[in-house]
Design an enzyme around this catalytic site. Structure first.
Site, PDB file in Angstrom:
ATOM      1  N   SER A 135       7.577  -3.844  -7.941  1.00  0.00           N
ATOM      2  CA  SER A 135       7.149  -4.295  -9.261  1.00  0.00           C
ATOM      3  C   SER A 135       6.795  -3.127 -10.165  1.00  0.00           C
ATOM      4  CB  SER A 135       5.884  -5.148  -9.131  1.00  0.00           C
ATOM      5  OG  SER A 135       6.089  -6.226  -8.275  1.00  0.00           O
ATOM      6  N   HIS A 156      14.421  -5.646  -9.440  1.00  0.00           N
ATOM      7  CA  HIS A 156      13.130  -6.337  -9.500  1.00  0.00           C
ATOM      8  C   HIS A 156      13.349  -7.803  -9.890  1.00  0.00           C
ATOM      9  CE1 HIS A 156       9.048  -6.841 -11.756  1.00  0.00           C
ATOM     10  NE2 HIS A 156       8.971  -7.304 -10.528  1.00  0.00           N
ATOM     11  N   GLU A 168      15.227  -7.278 -13.263  1.00  0.00           N
ATOM     12  CA  GLU A 168      15.034  -6.032 -14.001  1.00  0.00           C
ATOM     13  C   GLU A 168      15.627  -4.917 -13.149  1.00  0.00           C
ATOM     14  OE1 GLU A 168      10.819  -5.022 -14.260  1.00  0.00           O
ATOM     15  OE2 GLU A 168      11.106  -4.257 -16.277  1.00  0.00           O
ATOM     16  N   ASN A 206       6.082  -5.509 -15.937  1.00  0.00           N
ATOM     17  CA  ASN A 206       4.695  -5.358 -15.495  1.00  0.00           C
ATOM     18  C   ASN A 206       3.893  -4.372 -16.337  1.00  0.00           C
ATOM     19  OD1 ASN A 206       4.295  -7.306 -13.447  1.00  0.00           O
ATOM     20  ND2 ASN A 206       5.806  -6.196 -12.232  1.00  0.00           N
TER      21      ASN A 206
HETATM   22  P1  NAD Z   1       4.247 -10.845   0.503  1.00  0.00           P
HETATM   23  O1  NAD Z   1       2.913 -10.344   0.900  1.00  0.00           O
HETATM   24  O2  NAD Z   1       4.460 -12.303   0.259  1.00  0.00           O
HETATM   25  O3  NAD Z   1       5.361 -10.394   1.583  1.00  0.00           O
HETATM   26  C1  NAD Z   1       5.507  -9.092   2.092  1.00  0.00           C
HETATM   27  C2  NAD Z   1       6.153  -9.209   3.470  1.00  0.00           C
HETATM   28  O4  NAD Z   1       6.511  -7.903   3.937  1.00  0.00           O
HETATM   29  C3  NAD Z   1       5.220  -9.818   4.546  1.00  0.00           C
HETATM   30  O5  NAD Z   1       5.851 -10.927   5.140  1.00  0.00           O
HETATM   31  C4  NAD Z   1       5.035  -8.674   5.542  1.00  0.00           C
HETATM   32  O6  NAD Z   1       4.912  -9.127   6.889  1.00  0.00           O
HETATM   33  C5  NAD Z   1       6.331  -7.895   5.329  1.00  0.00           C
HETATM   34  N1  NAD Z   1       6.291  -6.512   5.830  1.00  0.00           N
HETATM   35  C6  NAD Z   1       5.255  -5.643   5.808  1.00  0.00           C
HETATM   36  N2  NAD Z   1       5.628  -4.475   6.386  1.00  0.00           N
HETATM   37  C7  NAD Z   1       6.918  -4.629   6.789  1.00  0.00           C
HETATM   38  C8  NAD Z   1       7.847  -3.776   7.436  1.00  0.00           C
HETATM   39  N3  NAD Z   1       7.509  -2.545   7.826  1.00  0.00           N
HETATM   40  N4  NAD Z   1       9.093  -4.262   7.694  1.00  0.00           N
HETATM   41  C9  NAD Z   1       9.425  -5.530   7.340  1.00  0.00           C
HETATM   42  N5  NAD Z   1       8.576  -6.375   6.710  1.00  0.00           N
HETATM   43  C10 NAD Z   1       7.339  -5.917   6.438  1.00  0.00           C
HETATM   44  O7  NAD Z   1       4.652  -9.989  -0.810  1.00  0.00           O
HETATM   45  P2  NAD Z   1       5.637 -10.422  -2.009  1.00  0.00           P
HETATM   46  O8  NAD Z   1       4.858 -11.130  -3.050  1.00  0.00           O
HETATM   47  O9  NAD Z   1       6.874 -11.015  -1.437  1.00  0.00           O
HETATM   48  O10 NAD Z   1       5.974  -8.973  -2.632  1.00  0.00           O
HETATM   49  C11 NAD Z   1       6.904  -8.110  -2.025  1.00  0.00           C
HETATM   50  C12 NAD Z   1       7.381  -7.078  -3.025  1.00  0.00           C
HETATM   51  O11 NAD Z   1       7.952  -7.751  -4.166  1.00  0.00           O
HETATM   52  C13 NAD Z   1       6.282  -6.154  -3.560  1.00  0.00           C
HETATM   53  O12 NAD Z   1       6.816  -4.877  -3.779  1.00  0.00           O
HETATM   54  C14 NAD Z   1       5.915  -6.818  -4.893  1.00  0.00           C
HETATM   55  O13 NAD Z   1       5.372  -5.927  -5.808  1.00  0.00           O
HETATM   56  C15 NAD Z   1       7.286  -7.302  -5.342  1.00  0.00           C
HETATM   57  N6  NAD Z   1       7.259  -8.414  -6.302  1.00  0.00           N
HETATM   58  C16 NAD Z   1       6.355  -9.425  -6.159  1.00  0.00           C
HETATM   59  C17 NAD Z   1       6.361 -10.467  -7.080  1.00  0.00           C
HETATM   60  C18 NAD Z   1       5.377 -11.608  -6.950  1.00  0.00           C
HETATM   61  O14 NAD Z   1       5.226 -12.379  -7.906  1.00  0.00           O
HETATM   62  N7  NAD Z   1       4.712 -11.767  -5.825  1.00  0.00           N
HETATM   63  C19 NAD Z   1       7.286 -10.495  -8.130  1.00  0.00           C
HETATM   64  C20 NAD Z   1       8.225  -9.456  -8.220  1.00  0.00           C
HETATM   65  C21 NAD Z   1       8.194  -8.416  -7.297  1.00  0.00           C
END
Ligand code: NAD
Length: 301
Positions: A135, A156, A168, A206
């Site tokens: 993000s 993104h 993005e 963001n």
């Molecule tokens: P989340 O916490 O729902 O999921 C993250 C996952 O990654 C978890 O299931 C965790 O077990 C896994 N993980 C951790 N370490 C790992 C590894 N070494 N190998 C494989 N898997 C691993 O988080 P999310 O909301 O899905 O966000 C993930 C990414 O997407 C972040 O970079 C976030 O900034 C980005 N993002 C989030 C959103 C949102 O609205 N939540 C929107 C756009 C982008």
């Protein structure tokens, strides 16, 4: 899947031999959504997570989302089953050796992302593209953890991925023009509209959204109004689908805090300092809807 425009089909089919297998690292909210849209667009998907329970939850989320489309009549039951079968799960990155493109979607933590990119770099074919769904974190710095910075790019997606139209795309300083074009084509193939950003903290979305969410936390922290009134004021007063505190709960308060820290560190302006209340909620483990509690309580949902 909706019919693709001919130009996109032609462009994609010329890449098709290289882009038939898509890997996703992290099966959380975003990773499971990305896996779903890729499988819906007929790609074979490998979805990985370190945690088997996260993988199981991710597959359940995909199933539940596809079922909603079937109920609405926008997807056939048979097609939904085919989409599910296109997603394989794994707990090891070694299984990505056949991937043509890998999209990383683990927690918003630079050290973790750099470690994963460095590992992926040793596993996937040298012509494969490595994309991050970060993000806010610098694509240039993530790319520098690999021996192929020219094949690393930001992709993104927005949450929830199956419903939100935007991707993005963020070019690191070393990203190849051809990789940029192929990534745009891939996003179009997944049914998305693309905006492009240079590699600065928070990119476009963001950089603008997160200070608004942080300010909503300051309003709550300073007792300006209740959470409900802040959300209602912003929802009806600025014509947004939901208020900023509800949106923060959907995104994940840990992710919001991590992004504010990237903005604060990267831009060096005190206006980006994270609100102490946001910090405290994250310290308490109140991470939002995904854990059943954030600004609001979701335990009865
Ligand atoms: P989340 O916490 O729902 O999921 C993250 C996952 O990654 C978890 O299931 C965790 O077990 C896994 N993980 C951790 N370490 C790992 C590894 N070494 N190998 C494989 N898997 C691993 O988080 P999310 O909301 O899905 O966000 C993930 C990414 O997407 C972040 O970079 C976030 O900034 C980005 N993002 C989030 C959103 C949102 O609205 N939540 C929107 C756009 C982008």
């Amino acid at each position: 899947m909706a019919t693709q425009p001919t130009a996109v089909l032609r462009g994609f089919s010329s890449m098709a031999a290289r882009f038939s297998v898509l890997g996703v690292v992290g099966a959380g909210q975003m990773g499971s959504g990305i896996a779903q849209v890729a499988a819906t667009a007929s790609l074979d998907v490998i979805l990985s997570d370190v945690d088997q329970r996260a993988l199981d939850r991710g597959m359940q989320t995909i199933k539940a989302s596809l079922t909603k489309f079937v109920t609405k009549g926008t997807l056939g039951q048979e097609e939904a089953e085919k989409i599910m079968k296109r997603v394989q799960t794994t707990t090891t990155l070694e299984d990505f050796h056949s991937a043509d493109v890998v999209i990383e979607a683990v927690a918003e933590n630079e050290a973790l992302k750099r470690r994963i990119f460095s590992e992926l770099d040793k596993i996937v074919a040298k012509e494969a593209i490595l994309a991050s769904n970060t993000s806010s974190i610098s694509i240039t710095r993530i790319a520098a953890a690999t021996q192929r910075p020219e094949r690393v790019i930001g992709m993104h997606f927005m949450n929830p991925v199956p419903l939100m139209k935007l991707v993005e795309i963020v070019r690191g300083i070393a990203t190849d023009d051809a990789v940029f074009e192929d990534t745009k084509q891939l996003a179009h193939w997944l049914g998305k509209t693309v905006c492009c950003s240079k590699d600065y903290p928070g990119f476009i979305v963001n950089r603008v959204l997160m200070p608004m969410i942080n300010e909503a936390f300051y309003a709550l922290y300073e007792g300006v109004a209740s959470a409900q009134d802040i959300d209602l004021g912003m929802k009806l007063g600025t014509n947004q689908p939901m208020g900023p505190l509800t949106l923060a709960d959907f995104i994940g308060l840990d992710t919001c805090l991590a992004i504010m820290r990237v903005l604060h560190d990267g831009l060096g302006d005190s206006k980006y300092r994270p609100c102490p209340l946001l910090v405290q909620y994250v310290d308490a483990g109140w991470l939002g809807k995904k854990v059943g509690k954030g600004v609001y309580n979701y335990s009865k949902l």
